[in-house]
Design a protein around this motif. Structure first.
Motif, PDB file in Angstrom:
ATOM      1  N   ALA A   1     -17.989 -28.514 -18.123  1.00  5.75           N
ATOM      2  CA  ALA A   1     -16.533 -28.680 -18.065  1.00  5.75           C
ATOM      3  C   ALA A   1     -15.836 -27.802 -19.097  1.00  5.75           C
ATOM      4  O   ALA A   1     -14.810 -27.173 -18.814  1.00  5.75           O
ATOM      5  N   GLY A   2     -16.396 -27.746 -20.309  1.00  4.28           N
ATOM      6  CA  GLY A   2     -15.791 -26.917 -21.344  1.00  4.28           C
ATOM      7  C   GLY A   2     -15.871 -25.440 -21.035  1.00  4.28           C
ATOM      8  O   GLY A   2     -14.894 -24.698 -21.241  1.00  4.28           O
ATOM      9  N   VAL A   3     -17.002 -24.994 -20.530  1.00  2.00           N
ATOM     10  CA  VAL A   3     -17.145 -23.574 -20.186  1.00  2.00           C
ATOM     11  C   VAL A   3     -16.210 -23.209 -19.035  1.00  2.00           C
ATOM     12  O   VAL A   3     -15.564 -22.144 -19.055  1.00  2.00           O
ATOM     13  N   ASP A   4     -16.116 -24.077 -18.041  1.00  2.00           N
ATOM     14  CA  ASP A   4     -15.191 -23.801 -16.932  1.00  2.00           C
ATOM     15  C   ASP A   4     -13.764 -23.652 -17.434  1.00  2.00           C
ATOM     16  O   ASP A   4     -13.033 -22.743 -17.014  1.00  2.00           O
ATOM     17  N   ARG A   5     -13.340 -24.546 -18.330  1.00  2.00           N
ATOM     18  CA  ARG A   5     -11.977 -24.443 -18.874  1.00  2.00           C
ATOM     19  C   ARG A   5     -11.810 -23.167 -19.702  1.00  2.00           C
ATOM     20  O   ARG A   5     -10.766 -22.505 -19.621  1.00  2.00           O
ATOM     21  N   ALA A   6     -12.818 -22.828 -20.484  1.00  2.00           N
ATOM     22  CA  ALA A   6     -12.745 -21.616 -21.299  1.00  2.00           C
ATOM     23  C   ALA A   6     -12.537 -20.387 -20.417  1.00  2.00           C
ATOM     24  O   ALA A   6     -11.742 -19.488 -20.745  1.00  2.00           O
ATOM     25  N   ARG A   7     -13.239 -20.328 -19.314  1.00  2.00           N
ATOM     26  CA  ARG A   7     -13.113 -19.176 -18.423  1.00  2.00           C
ATOM     27  C   ARG A   7     -11.763 -19.117 -17.740  1.00  2.00           C
ATOM     28  O   ARG A   7     -11.281 -18.032 -17.411  1.00  2.00           O
ATOM     29  N   ILE A   8     -11.142 -20.277 -17.540  1.00  2.00           N
ATOM     30  CA  ILE A   8      -9.783 -20.298 -16.981  1.00  2.00           C
ATOM     31  C   ILE A   8      -8.767 -19.853 -18.028  1.00  2.00           C
ATOM     32  O   ILE A   8      -7.871 -19.057 -17.751  1.00  2.00           O
ATOM     33  N   GLU A   9      -8.899 -20.384 -19.238  1.00  2.00           N
ATOM     34  CA  GLU A   9      -7.932 -20.078 -20.296  1.00  2.00           C
ATOM     35  C   GLU A   9      -8.035 -18.641 -20.794  1.00  2.00           C
ATOM     36  O   GLU A   9      -7.021 -18.037 -21.168  1.00  2.00           O
ATOM     37  N   ALA A  10      -9.243 -18.096 -20.832  1.00  2.00           N
ATOM     38  CA  ALA A  10      -9.456 -16.770 -21.417  1.00  2.00           C
ATOM     39  C   ALA A  10     -10.396 -15.957 -20.525  1.00  2.00           C
ATOM     40  O   ALA A  10     -11.570 -15.762 -20.866  1.00  2.00           O
ATOM     41  N   PRO A  11      -9.917 -15.513 -19.361  1.00  2.00           N
ATOM     42  CA  PRO A  11     -10.784 -14.781 -18.442  1.00  2.00           C
ATOM     43  C   PRO A  11     -11.394 -13.544 -19.116  1.00  2.00           C
ATOM     44  O   PRO A  11     -10.690 -12.770 -19.758  1.00  2.00           O
ATOM     45  N   GLY A  12     -12.684 -13.390 -18.981  1.00  2.00           N
ATOM     46  CA  GLY A  12     -13.369 -12.231 -19.552  1.00  2.00           C
ATOM     47  C   GLY A  12     -13.820 -12.391 -20.985  1.00  2.00           C
ATOM     48  O   GLY A  12     -14.598 -11.572 -21.476  1.00  2.00           O
ATOM     49  N   ALA A  13     -13.344 -13.419 -21.674  1.00  2.00           N
ATOM     50  CA  ALA A  13     -13.771 -13.626 -23.059  1.00  2.00           C
ATOM     51  C   ALA A  13     -15.194 -14.173 -23.078  1.00  2.00           C
ATOM     52  O   ALA A  13     -15.572 -14.970 -22.220  1.00  2.00           O
ATOM     53  N   PRO A  14     -16.006 -13.775 -24.063  1.00  4.90           N
ATOM     54  CA  PRO A  14     -17.340 -14.363 -24.180  1.00  4.90           C
ATOM     55  C   PRO A  14     -17.235 -15.828 -24.589  1.00  4.90           C
ATOM     56  O   PRO A  14     -16.353 -16.208 -25.362  1.00  4.90           O
ATOM     57  N   VAL A  15     -18.152 -16.643 -24.063  1.00  8.54           N
ATOM     58  CA  VAL A  15     -18.115 -18.090 -24.271  1.00  8.54           C
ATOM     59  C   VAL A  15     -19.458 -18.555 -24.823  1.00  8.54           C
ATOM     60  O   VAL A  15     -20.516 -18.095 -24.381  1.00  8.54           O
ATOM     61  N   ALA A  16     -19.402 -19.450 -25.774  1.00  6.99           N
ATOM     62  CA  ALA A  16     -20.618 -20.051 -26.333  1.00  6.99           C
ATOM     63  C   ALA A  16     -20.395 -21.545 -26.503  1.00  6.99           C
ATOM     64  O   ALA A  16     -19.260 -22.022 -26.572  1.00  6.99           O
ATOM     65  N   VAL A  17     -21.509 -22.258 -26.588  1.00  3.81           N
ATOM     66  CA  VAL A  17     -21.502 -23.703 -26.795  1.00  3.81           C
ATOM     67  C   VAL A  17     -22.163 -23.983 -28.138  1.00  3.81           C
ATOM     68  O   VAL A  17     -23.256 -23.477 -28.417  1.00  3.81           O
ATOM     69  N   LEU A  18     -21.508 -24.782 -28.958  1.00  2.00           N
ATOM     70  CA  LEU A  18     -22.041 -25.155 -30.269  1.00  2.00           C
ATOM     71  C   LEU A  18     -22.029 -26.666 -30.380  1.00  2.00           C
ATOM     72  O   LEU A  18     -20.993 -27.297 -30.124  1.00  2.00           O
ATOM     73  N   LEU A  19     -23.147 -27.256 -30.764  1.00  3.18           N
ATOM     74  CA  LEU A  19     -23.163 -28.704 -30.930  1.00  3.18           C
ATOM     75  C   LEU A  19     -22.432 -29.104 -32.211  1.00  3.18           C
ATOM     76  O   LEU A  19     -22.369 -28.337 -33.176  1.00  3.18           O
ATOM     77  N   GLY A  20     -21.907 -30.323 -32.225  1.00  5.09           N
ATOM     78  CA  GLY A  20     -20.973 -30.726 -33.272  1.00  5.09           C
ATOM     79  C   GLY A  20     -21.591 -31.458 -34.442  1.00  5.09           C
ATOM     80  O   GLY A  20     -20.895 -32.244 -35.095  1.00  5.09           O
ATOM     81  N   ASP A  21     -22.873 -31.204 -34.717  1.00  6.65           N
ATOM     82  CA  ASP A  21     -23.504 -31.892 -35.855  1.00  6.65           C
ATOM     83  C   ASP A  21     -24.064 -30.890 -36.851  1.00  6.65           C
ATOM     84  O   ASP A  21     -25.198 -31.004 -37.300  1.00  6.65           O
ATOM     85  N   LEU A  22     -23.216 -29.916 -37.199  1.00  9.77           N
ATOM     86  CA  LEU A  22     -23.581 -28.880 -38.171  1.00  9.77           C
ATOM     87  C   LEU A  22     -22.608 -28.940 -39.346  1.00  9.77           C
ATOM     88  O   LEU A  22     -21.773 -28.050 -39.540  1.00  9.77           O
ATOM     89  N   PRO A  23     -22.684 -29.987 -40.170  1.00 16.00           N
ATOM     90  CA  PRO A  23     -21.638 -30.226 -41.168  1.00 16.00           C
ATOM     91  C   PRO A  23     -21.602 -29.215 -42.294  1.00 16.00           C
ATOM     92  O   PRO A  23     -20.618 -29.148 -43.016  1.00 16.00           O
ATOM     93  N   GLY A  24     -22.662 -28.411 -42.449  1.00 12.14           N
ATOM     94  CA  GLY A  24     -22.659 -27.387 -43.491  1.00 12.14           C
ATOM     95  C   GLY A  24     -22.435 -25.992 -42.955  1.00 12.14           C
ATOM     96  O   GLY A  24     -22.657 -25.013 -43.678  1.00 12.14           O
ATOM     97  N   LEU A  25     -21.968 -25.870 -41.717  1.00 10.84           N
ATOM     98  CA  LEU A  25     -21.867 -24.564 -41.059  1.00 10.84           C
ATOM     99  C   LEU A  25     -21.043 -23.564 -41.860  1.00 10.84           C
ATOM    100  O   LEU A  25     -19.903 -23.838 -42.236  1.00 10.84           O
ATOM    101  N   ASP A  26     -21.629 -22.388 -42.088  1.00  9.63           N
ATOM    102  CA  ASP A  26     -20.943 -21.267 -42.719  1.00  9.63           C
ATOM    103  C   ASP A  26     -20.376 -20.390 -41.604  1.00  9.63           C
ATOM    104  O   ASP A  26     -21.136 -19.890 -40.763  1.00  9.63           O
ATOM    105  N   PRO A  27     -19.057 -20.180 -41.533  1.00 12.53           N
ATOM    106  CA  PRO A  27     -18.483 -19.364 -40.466  1.00 12.53           C
ATOM    107  C   PRO A  27     -19.079 -17.963 -40.382  1.00 12.53           C
ATOM    108  O   PRO A  27     -19.164 -17.387 -39.289  1.00 12.53           O
ATOM    109  N   GLU A  28     -19.520 -17.411 -41.509  1.00  9.52           N
ATOM    110  CA  GLU A  28     -20.119 -16.078 -41.476  1.00  9.52           C
ATOM    111  C   GLU A  28     -21.470 -16.096 -40.756  1.00  9.52           C
ATOM    112  O   GLU A  28     -21.842 -15.110 -40.102  1.00  9.52           O
ATOM    113  N   GLU A  29     -22.214 -17.191 -40.867  1.00  6.09           N
ATOM    114  CA  GLU A  29     -23.462 -17.289 -40.116  1.00  6.09           C
ATOM    115  C   GLU A  29     -23.191 -17.368 -38.620  1.00  6.09           C
ATOM    116  O   GLU A  29     -23.917 -16.778 -37.806  1.00  6.09           O
ATOM    117  N   LEU A  30     -22.150 -18.086 -38.244  1.00  3.83           N
ATOM    118  CA  LEU A  30     -21.771 -18.134 -36.833  1.00  3.83           C
ATOM    119  C   LEU A  30     -21.396 -16.743 -36.346  1.00  3.83           C
ATOM    120  O   LEU A  30     -21.802 -16.321 -35.250  1.00  3.83           O
TER     121      LEU A  30
END
Length: 219
Positions: free
Chosen positions: A97-126
């Motif tokens: 459902a999220g990927v389908d919405r992403a493709r509607i909102e931003a056609p052609g943009a690359p899409v990724a899925v990230l799980l929400g239990d990474l409380p120490g995530l460094d944005p530079e690593e992403l």
């Protein structure tokens, strides 16, 4: 890459989350931890320079309300449960459902899925992982090497295979495995030992504040 990414972050109802932490956290504390980790993860994603949009797919009211106030974040309701559902099937449907919405909102943009239990995530690593993946279908395994923390979906059909052994399952449907030295991206929290590792490292403000209130934890 010229286009910035859309990241889909599925978050289940916190009251049903992280049951494998039951030996160290009572139900209310577990729910609070799920919400804190999810919001810290979403905020870190929003701070990633390669991410233009974050789409949070959730049935958790407090997470939905708080996420909607974060920069560049949008919220989708979790798809309705189906007869015979397992938690992993529900997660896979939320991803689609999220990927389908992403493709509607931003056609052609690359899409990724990230799980929400990474409380120490460094944005530079992403950023590093998204740059390495490019437009391909890729999977970043968790610290143990068996689960999945990041999935870039590429063009075409979305085939999520979350659950035990998901890294290999995603490889089997065509995702290239990225065994990168990115500890904050790969360190999810499912077990008490995972919680100890993130406590020993740096975590986001909400998670840290909660852990401080709960300390000392028997982990």
């Amino acid at each position: 890459m010229s286009r910035r990414w859309v990241l889909v972050v599925p978050v289940k109802d916190a009251r049903r989350g992280k049951t494998r932490l039951a030996e160290v956290l009572e139900p209310g504390a577990r729910a609070a931890l799920v919400r804190a980790m999810a919001l810290d993860t979403i905020e870190a994603v929003s701070d990633c320079p390669l991410v233009a949009r974050v789409l949070v797919v959730t049935g958790d009211g407090p997470v939905a309300q708080a996420a909607a106030r974060l920069p560049r974040a949008g919220v989708l309701p979790e798809p309705a449960a189906q007869v015979g559902d397992t938690g992993w099937a529900a997660l896979d449907r939320a991803v689609v459902a999220g990927v389908d919405r992403a493709r509607i909102e931003a056609p052609g943009a690359p899409v990724a899925v990230l799980l929400g239990d990474l409380p120490g995530l460094d944005p530079e690593e992403l950023s590093a992982a998204l740059t390495e993946a490019g437009p391909e279908r890729c999977v970043v395994p968790d610290a143990e090497g068996t689960g999945t923390t990041l999935l870039t979906v590429g063009p075409g059909e979305v085939e999520p295979r979350f659950g035990p052994g998901s890294a290999a399952a995603h490889q089997a449907v065509g995702h290239r495995r990225l065994d990168l030295d990115l500890p904050t991206l790969r360190q999810d929290v499912d077990l008490p030992a995972d919680l100890r590792r993130v406590i020993d490292r740096r975590v986001g403000g909400r998670t840290q504040a909660l852990l401080d209130r709960l300390a000392p934890l028997p982990v």
